[in-house]
Design a protein around this motif. Structure first.
Motif, short mmCIF file in Angstrom:
data_model
loop_
_atom_site.label_atom_id
_atom_site.label_comp_id
_atom_site.label_asym_id
_atom_site.label_seq_id
_atom_site.Cartn_x
_atom_site.Cartn_y
_atom_site.Cartn_z
N LYS A 1 -48.98 -23.68 -44.50
CA LYS A 1 -47.88 -22.72 -44.33
C LYS A 1 -47.22 -22.89 -42.96
O LYS A 1 -46.08 -22.44 -42.76
N PRO B 1 -43.08 -26.05 -42.94
CA PRO B 1 -41.81 -25.79 -42.24
C PRO B 1 -41.64 -26.65 -41.00
O PRO B 1 -40.51 -27.03 -40.66
N LYS B 2 -42.75 -27.00 -40.33
CA LYS B 2 -42.66 -27.84 -39.13
C LYS B 2 -42.10 -29.22 -39.48
O LYS B 2 -41.17 -29.71 -38.82
N ARG C 1 -38.47 -28.96 -40.59
CA ARG C 1 -37.58 -28.72 -39.44
C ARG C 1 -37.37 -30.02 -38.67
O ARG C 1 -36.24 -30.32 -38.24
N SER D 1 -37.83 -19.37 -40.26
CA SER D 1 -38.98 -19.04 -41.12
C SER D 1 -38.66 -19.37 -42.57
O SER D 1 -37.50 -19.33 -42.98
N ILE D 2 -39.70 -19.70 -43.34
CA ILE D 2 -39.52 -19.88 -44.78
C ILE D 2 -40.21 -18.75 -45.55
O ILE D 2 -40.41 -18.83 -46.76
N GLU E 1 -40.89 -27.56 -50.38
CA GLU E 1 -40.71 -28.86 -49.72
C GLU E 1 -39.81 -29.76 -50.56
O GLU E 1 -38.92 -30.43 -50.04
N CYS F 1 -36.10 -28.46 -50.36
CA CYS F 1 -35.50 -28.74 -49.05
C CYS F 1 -35.23 -30.23 -48.87
O CYS F 1 -34.17 -30.62 -48.34
N THR G 1 -39.79 -18.57 -49.83
CA THR G 1 -40.92 -19.15 -50.56
C THR G 1 -41.51 -18.15 -51.56
O THR G 1 -41.95 -18.53 -52.64
#
Length: 201
Positions: free
Chosen positions: A47, A51-52, A55, A68-69, A94, A97, A113
């Motif tokens: 989690k 996102p890392k 990004r 934030s997701i 994922e 995106c 999410t």
């Protein structure tokens, strides 16, 4: 009347054909995610990691990505059933995106999410049902070509995600759209029961 051997054989052949078609449908449309998003995956690390890395990829492509997701609304130690769903949802996010980035969208404005989960502590996956849908919502901005390319990319054979809703608005006089898209991963159990709508609904 009494069925004949011929009519029984025809019915049996029809049933076998239906089973083959259903198996093909399941193979092509069922949600598929990388192994890290299966039940044994590490929810607490993923989690943060998903996102890392999204990004970082967005920065490389000069694409705006949200802070934030929406995974921070879940308890630290979800149940086994809920963790399975959360991992699958991360896999869907994922994929969605990356489809936006591959298509050339200029902004990923927001990602939800947990979209559709009224109770953040309970799984939406219904055991024994023919179909369960795990929706996520994303808001993006870019050209019409990028938007169509993204939607097309989500529906590839073998990597299918159901596009459940698209609401797009165009900036005056420009080929530039903001779009809110709801995408669902389909969990199909060929042996499961089909939900019958309650009377009056």
């Amino acid at each position: 009347g009494v069925p004949t051997d011929e009519s029984l054989a025809r019915a049996e052949a029809d049933l076998e054909q239906l089973e083959r078609e259903l198996n093909t449908l399941v193979a092509e449309m069922s949600l598929k995610v990388p192994e890290e998003f299966t039940g044994s995956g590490d929810w607490l690390n993923l989690k943060l990691d998903v996102p890392k890395r999204l990004r970082e990829e967005s920065v490389r492509q000069s694409v705006t990505f949200p802070e934030s997701i929406g995974c921070d609304k879940v308890e630290e130690e979800p149940s086994r059933e809920l963790r399975r769903e959360l991992l699958l949802r991360l896999g869907i996010v994922e994929r969605v995106c990356r489809a936006a980035l591959t298509a050339g969208m200029e902004k990923i404005i927001s990602v939800e999410t947990l979209y559709g989960m009224e109770e953040k502590s309970e799984s939406m996956i219904q055991s024994g049902r023919f179909l369960s849908v795990l929706p996520v919502r994303i808001k993006v901005a870019g050209t019409s070509e990028a938007l169509f390319s993204m939607i097309h990319g989500l529906q590839k054979r073998g990597e299918f995600l159901a596009v459940e809703h698209v609401a797009a608005s165009r900036e005056s006089g420009q080929d530039y759209f903001s779009a809110e898209i709801v995408v669902g991963g389909l969990l199909i159990d060929p042996q499961g029961s089909v939900a019958v709508p309650e009377e009056g609904r």
